[in-house]
Design a protein around this motif. Sequence first.
Motif, PDB file in Angstrom:
ATOM      1  N   UNK A   6      12.496  59.366  63.339  1.00  0.00           N
ATOM      2  CA  UNK A   6      13.854  59.174  62.817  1.00  0.00           C
ATOM      3  C   UNK A   6      14.881  59.821  63.741  1.00  0.00           C
ATOM      4  N   UNK A   7      14.553  60.998  64.265  1.00  0.00           N
ATOM      5  CA  UNK A   7      15.476  61.659  65.199  1.00  0.00           C
ATOM      6  C   UNK A   7      15.655  60.793  66.445  1.00  0.00           C
ATOM      7  N   UNK A   8      14.548  60.301  66.971  1.00  0.00           N
ATOM      8  CA  UNK A   8      14.635  59.440  68.167  1.00  0.00           C
ATOM      9  C   UNK A   8      15.417  58.168  67.877  1.00  0.00           C
ATOM     10  N   UNK A   9      15.260  57.638  66.671  1.00  0.00           N
ATOM     11  CA  UNK A   9      16.010  56.424  66.301  1.00  0.00           C
ATOM     12  C   UNK A   9      17.507  56.693  66.373  1.00  0.00           C
ATOM     13  N   UNK A  10      17.927  57.862  65.894  1.00  0.00           N
ATOM     14  CA  UNK A  10      19.362  58.192  65.912  1.00  0.00           C
ATOM     15  C   UNK A  10      19.815  58.477  67.346  1.00  0.00           C
ATOM     16  N   UNK A  11      18.981  59.195  68.088  1.00  0.00           N
ATOM     17  CA  UNK A  11      19.373  59.511  69.473  1.00  0.00           C
ATOM     18  C   UNK A  11      19.546  58.237  70.295  1.00  0.00           C
ATOM     19  N   UNK A  12      18.638  57.289  70.112  1.00  0.00           N
ATOM     20  CA  UNK A  12      18.744  56.025  70.851  1.00  0.00           C
ATOM     21  C   UNK A  12      19.971  55.243  70.388  1.00  0.00           C
ATOM     22  N   UNK A  13      20.221  55.282  69.087  1.00  0.00           N
ATOM     23  CA  UNK A  13      21.405  54.594  68.527  1.00  0.00           C
ATOM     24  C   UNK A  13      22.687  55.201  69.104  1.00  0.00           C
ATOM     25  N   UNK A  14      22.722  56.540  69.165  1.00  0.00           N
ATOM     26  CA  UNK A  14      23.912  57.212  69.722  1.00  0.00           C
ATOM     27  C   UNK A  14      24.113  56.806  71.180  1.00  0.00           C
ATOM     28  N   UNK A  15      23.022  56.808  71.921  1.00  0.00           N
ATOM     29  CA  UNK A  15      23.082  56.480  73.350  1.00  0.00           C
ATOM     30  C   UNK A  15      23.589  55.047  73.541  1.00  0.00           C
ATOM     31  N   UNK A  16      23.057  54.136  72.721  1.00  0.00           N
ATOM     32  CA  UNK A  16      23.409  52.717  72.872  1.00  0.00           C
ATOM     33  C   UNK A  16      24.844  52.435  72.454  1.00  0.00           C
ATOM     34  N   UNK A  17      25.417  53.303  71.625  1.00  0.00           N
ATOM     35  CA  UNK A  17      26.744  52.994  71.064  1.00  0.00           C
ATOM     36  C   UNK A  17      27.808  54.010  71.455  1.00  0.00           C
ATOM     37  N   UNK A  18      27.575  54.657  72.596  1.00  0.00           N
ATOM     38  CA  UNK A  18      28.521  55.684  73.044  1.00  0.00           C
ATOM     39  C   UNK A  18      29.923  55.130  73.260  1.00  0.00           C
ATOM     40  N   UNK A  19      29.988  53.840  73.607  1.00  0.00           N
ATOM     41  CA  UNK A  19      31.300  53.234  73.906  1.00  0.00           C
ATOM     42  C   UNK A  19      31.612  52.135  72.905  1.00  0.00           C
ATOM     43  N   UNK A  20      31.244  52.353  71.679  1.00  0.00           N
ATOM     44  CA  UNK A  20      31.368  51.278  70.681  1.00  0.00           C
ATOM     45  C   UNK A  20      32.796  51.085  70.197  1.00  0.00           C
ATOM     46  N   UNK A  31      15.785  69.136  56.881  1.00  0.00           N
ATOM     47  CA  UNK A  31      16.427  70.277  57.539  1.00  0.00           C
ATOM     48  C   UNK A  31      16.210  70.218  59.055  1.00  0.00           C
ATOM     49  N   UNK A  32      14.987  69.897  59.456  1.00  0.00           N
ATOM     50  CA  UNK A  32      14.703  69.811  60.900  1.00  0.00           C
ATOM     51  C   UNK A  32      15.523  68.688  61.535  1.00  0.00           C
ATOM     52  N   UNK A  33      15.680  67.594  60.810  1.00  0.00           N
ATOM     53  CA  UNK A  33      16.462  66.470  61.341  1.00  0.00           C
ATOM     54  C   UNK A  33      17.935  66.860  61.484  1.00  0.00           C
ATOM     55  N   UNK A  34      18.470  67.555  60.479  1.00  0.00           N
ATOM     56  CA  UNK A  34      19.880  67.988  60.532  1.00  0.00           C
ATOM     57  C   UNK A  34      20.107  68.889  61.741  1.00  0.00           C
ATOM     58  N   UNK A  35      19.147  69.788  61.978  1.00  0.00           N
ATOM     59  CA  UNK A  35      19.287  70.716  63.111  1.00  0.00           C
ATOM     60  C   UNK A  35      19.223  69.967  64.434  1.00  0.00           C
TER      61      UNK A  35
END
Length: 385
Positions: free
Chosen positions: A83-97, A136-140
């Motif tokens: 789930x963390x990787x899913x968000x990180x990849x999403x953030x990376x892909x949409x940095x200029x959204x 909690x780990x995901x939030x951190x």
Amino acid sequence: MPALKVRGALGLMSGTSLDGVDVAYLATDGERILAFGPTGYRPFTEAERAVLRAALDEAEILADRNARPGVLAEAEAIVTAANAEAVEAWREANRSWMPLDGGAFAAPPVDVVGFHGQTVLHRPEVRLTVQIGDGQALARRLNVPVVYDFRAADVGAGGQGAPFVPVFHRAMAGVLHRPQPLAVLNIGGVANVTVLDGEADPIACDVGPGNALIDDFVAGRTGAAMDTGGELAAAGKVDEDAVRRLLGMRFFTLPPPKSLDRNAFKAAAKVHGGLDRASVEDGAATLTAFTAAAVARIVPHLKRPPKCWIIAGGGARNPTLMRMLAERLAPARVEVAERVGWLGDHLEAQAFAFLAVRALDGLPLSYPSTTGVPEPMTGGVVVRP
Ligand SMILES: Nc1ncnc2c1ncn2[C@@H]1O[C@H](COP(=O)(O)OP(=O)(O)OP(=O)(O)O)[C@@H](O)[C@H]1O
Ligand SMILES: CC(=O)N[C@H]1[C@@H]2OC[C@@H](O2)[C@@H](O)[C@@H]1O[C@H](C)C(=O)O
């Protein structure tokens, strides 16, 4: 009531099919949806899936929802990391959204993440539902507030703990020009429906097997993960007697609300489905017909039959299942979510973004008419980085 606050929310859902993590973004105040943002998907690897499958087996004997014996601890770490990787990849892909004033671009602002986790056990009758994933780990790791463990409060209060998407379906349907009663059907591993009819609270429940029986049967016979395009079922002959026998199960006589574990029909399909003697095509046809017939079996439990059905989830991509549904739900209109402009594969992730915002404001997530909880109930655990 004070005005609700609009927030940017990211929803994360990994369903019973164990295929991967869906990501979806919404801007919402928890009542209305103001904007839809980009989506994402992070599949589980084969190795991860094997651990998750083992975790489902291990979880069958769990009595304490916080215990993580055996492979469950490893599975939870996998779910959190995926789930963390899913968000990180999403953030990376949409940095200029998003265009900003002055010509710069930015990612959509994320105020909260709604993290469903992976259901490994669902036994509402003994007030037990377990979704693994460390909020909690995901939030951190993501440095953003996370809402997780959505189903526990409902089940603790005597609710079915599922389905949770109805309140989101209601918001989506509120701006849709379709006649009511309107049914929204999600066909994942399990199939669940929301029925919307005017001002009444949505009626909702799990209706029967989704793709799980078909997937497991096809995997057992051919090694393939699914009956892609419904081709096997299209080439087979339905054993209507077997469908009738399966529909004779007590679950189908019960009115909503009711919910199901992914494997609820596994044993019955073996005993009543005549599958051992059937060709792979005939078996797939029979299980696909059973899935469609189980959906239609909810109609006699409703006050008024739906005039229109919107179909979402992976099952909507199976044309044989869609044809059987249209036949068994006639004369109602049956259409796939995309036809009404919805993202059928991301509806559940969107729902958990929406639910996270509602949880932050203490708004109800479930109702007596959706999960059987005694009173409208908020839920979710909020954790901050
Ligand atoms: N092209 C296709 N042809 C046939 N079936 C398909 C196709 N694509 C997806 N499916 C079915 O949809 C399933 C995945 O559905 P989905 O992603 O909605 O499930 P899920 O969200 O994991 O489950 P749930 O909603 O129960 O939690 C696959 O396992 C498969 O059975
Ligand atoms: C316990 C659990 O995880 N249930 C899932 C599952 O997958 C589909 C169906 O069974 C539904 O009841 C639910 O998910 C959706 C998102 C829900 O709660 O609405």
